[in-house]
Design a protein around this motif. Structure first.
Motif, PDB file in Angstrom:
ATOM      1  N   VAL A 175      52.240  53.064  67.010  1.00  0.00           N
ATOM      2  CA  VAL A 175      53.329  53.746  67.718  1.00  0.00           C
ATOM      3  C   VAL A 175      53.700  55.024  66.976  1.00  0.00           C
ATOM      4  O   VAL A 175      53.823  56.099  67.575  1.00  0.00           O
ATOM      5  CB  VAL A 175      54.562  52.829  67.848  1.00  0.00           C
ATOM      6  CG1 VAL A 175      55.713  53.570  68.524  1.00  0.00           C
ATOM      7  CG2 VAL A 175      54.207  51.563  68.618  1.00  0.00           C
ATOM      8  N   LYS A 176      53.867  54.911  65.682  1.00  0.00           N
ATOM      9  CA  LYS A 176      54.223  56.057  64.859  1.00  0.00           C
ATOM     10  C   LYS A 176      53.203  57.179  65.005  1.00  0.00           C
ATOM     11  O   LYS A 176      53.561  58.360  65.115  1.00  0.00           O
ATOM     12  CB  LYS A 176      54.327  55.630  63.400  1.00  0.00           C
ATOM     13  CG  LYS A 176      54.762  56.725  62.449  1.00  0.00           C
ATOM     14  CD  LYS A 176      54.871  56.207  61.019  1.00  0.00           C
ATOM     15  CE  LYS A 176      55.292  57.311  60.062  1.00  0.00           C
ATOM     16  NZ  LYS A 176      55.378  56.810  58.671  1.00  0.00           N
ATOM     17  N   ALA A 177      51.919  56.828  65.036  1.00  0.00           N
ATOM     18  CA  ALA A 177      50.863  57.837  65.141  1.00  0.00           C
ATOM     19  C   ALA A 177      50.934  58.591  66.465  1.00  0.00           C
ATOM     20  O   ALA A 177      50.791  59.824  66.496  1.00  0.00           O
ATOM     21  CB  ALA A 177      49.492  57.176  64.980  1.00  0.00           C
ATOM     22  N   VAL A 178      51.166  57.872  67.555  1.00  0.00           N
ATOM     23  CA  VAL A 178      51.262  58.526  68.865  1.00  0.00           C
ATOM     24  C   VAL A 178      52.495  59.425  68.921  1.00  0.00           C
ATOM     25  O   VAL A 178      52.439  60.552  69.446  1.00  0.00           O
ATOM     26  CB  VAL A 178      51.286  57.476  69.996  1.00  0.00           C
ATOM     27  CG1 VAL A 178      51.652  58.125  71.325  1.00  0.00           C
ATOM     28  CG2 VAL A 178      49.924  56.791  70.107  1.00  0.00           C
ATOM     29  N   LEU A 179      53.611  58.960  68.387  1.00  0.00           N
ATOM     30  CA  LEU A 179      54.827  59.770  68.387  1.00  0.00           C
ATOM     31  C   LEU A 179      54.662  61.025  67.546  1.00  0.00           C
ATOM     32  O   LEU A 179      55.211  62.093  67.890  1.00  0.00           O
ATOM     33  CB  LEU A 179      56.008  58.940  67.883  1.00  0.00           C
ATOM     34  CG  LEU A 179      56.426  57.763  68.767  1.00  0.00           C
ATOM     35  CD1 LEU A 179      57.604  57.024  68.144  1.00  0.00           C
ATOM     36  CD2 LEU A 179      56.766  58.215  70.176  1.00  0.00           C
TER      37      LEU A 179
END
Length: 213
Positions: free
Chosen positions: A199-203
């Motif tokens: 999730v962090k990577a996509v954000l």
């Protein structure tokens, strides 16, 4: 290789990207704005929405349908609960996240981000005020009752957590944060989901593309 048609920043596209990343599925992203008038894209998705998935001869054009296909075709790790009652609730929470939560959260995002940047218009502050003070609080109270004090809705992270929280990321991009004093369970669930590496990577990709913090 799977192709995903869509654009970073859409809660629906984000949900699919994150699911693919968590499952370790390779895919190609085809940049596609929704409702762009692209006649070639309408041959893939007659509704002109995003995302769409093309996997060989298979074409799917709704994020819920895409995610359920991915769960069936690539079951490990599971992102849907297996108990019938929990699976039914997960389906409902995914529907709620993709309808009312998205409508209100992205309404704030549209007024504060899309309207000035894409349409060169001033935000409708009256509309923003109505969303924040009248329409959103009852929904957040409902989500507070769903969100656990610790962990995730069904114990392990699932589509339910992602679908309910993802639209609120868009509101956070333009300065709206769920009040941790009024809705502590929901606020903490948002933080836990945001901290998941995929999730962090996509954000982070979204923030870079749109110049958001």
């Amino acid at each position: 290789m799977i192709k995903i048609y869509g654009v970073h920043g859409s809660p629906f596209v984000r949900k699919v990207f994150i699911m693919l990343d968590i499952k370790g599925i390779e895919y190609e992203t085809v940049q596609q704005m929704p409702f762009s008038g692209d006649k070639d894209y309408r041959k893939i998705n007659p509704l002109a929405k995003v995302p769409s998935l093309v996997d060989g001869d298979l074409t799917l054009c709704d994020s819920k349908v895409i995610c359920r296909y991915l769960e069936s075709a690539y079951p490990d790790p599971a992102l849907y609960p297996t108990k019938p009652t929990e699976r039914a609730l997960a389906d409902w929470y995914e529907e709620l996240g993709g309808t009312r939560v998205t409508e209100l959260a992205t309404g704030i995002f549209f007024e504060r981000f899309m309207r000035p940047r894409a349409f060169n218009q001033d935000p409708n502050e009256e509309e923003i005020e109505k969303i924040i003070t009248k329409r959103l609080p009852p929904l957040l109270t409902h989500l507070e009752d769903i969100a656990p004090a610790d962990g995730y809705i069904f114990g392990e992270f699932s589509i339910a957590d992602l679908a309910l929280v993802s639209p609120l990321f868009n509101a956070a991009y333009v300065g709206y944060e769920v009040d941790p004093l009024t809705w502590p369970n929901l606020s903490n669930l948002i933080k836990r989901v945001k901290a998941i590496p995929e999730v962090k990577a996509v954000l982070e990709i979204e923030a870079k593309i749109y110049g958001l913090n």
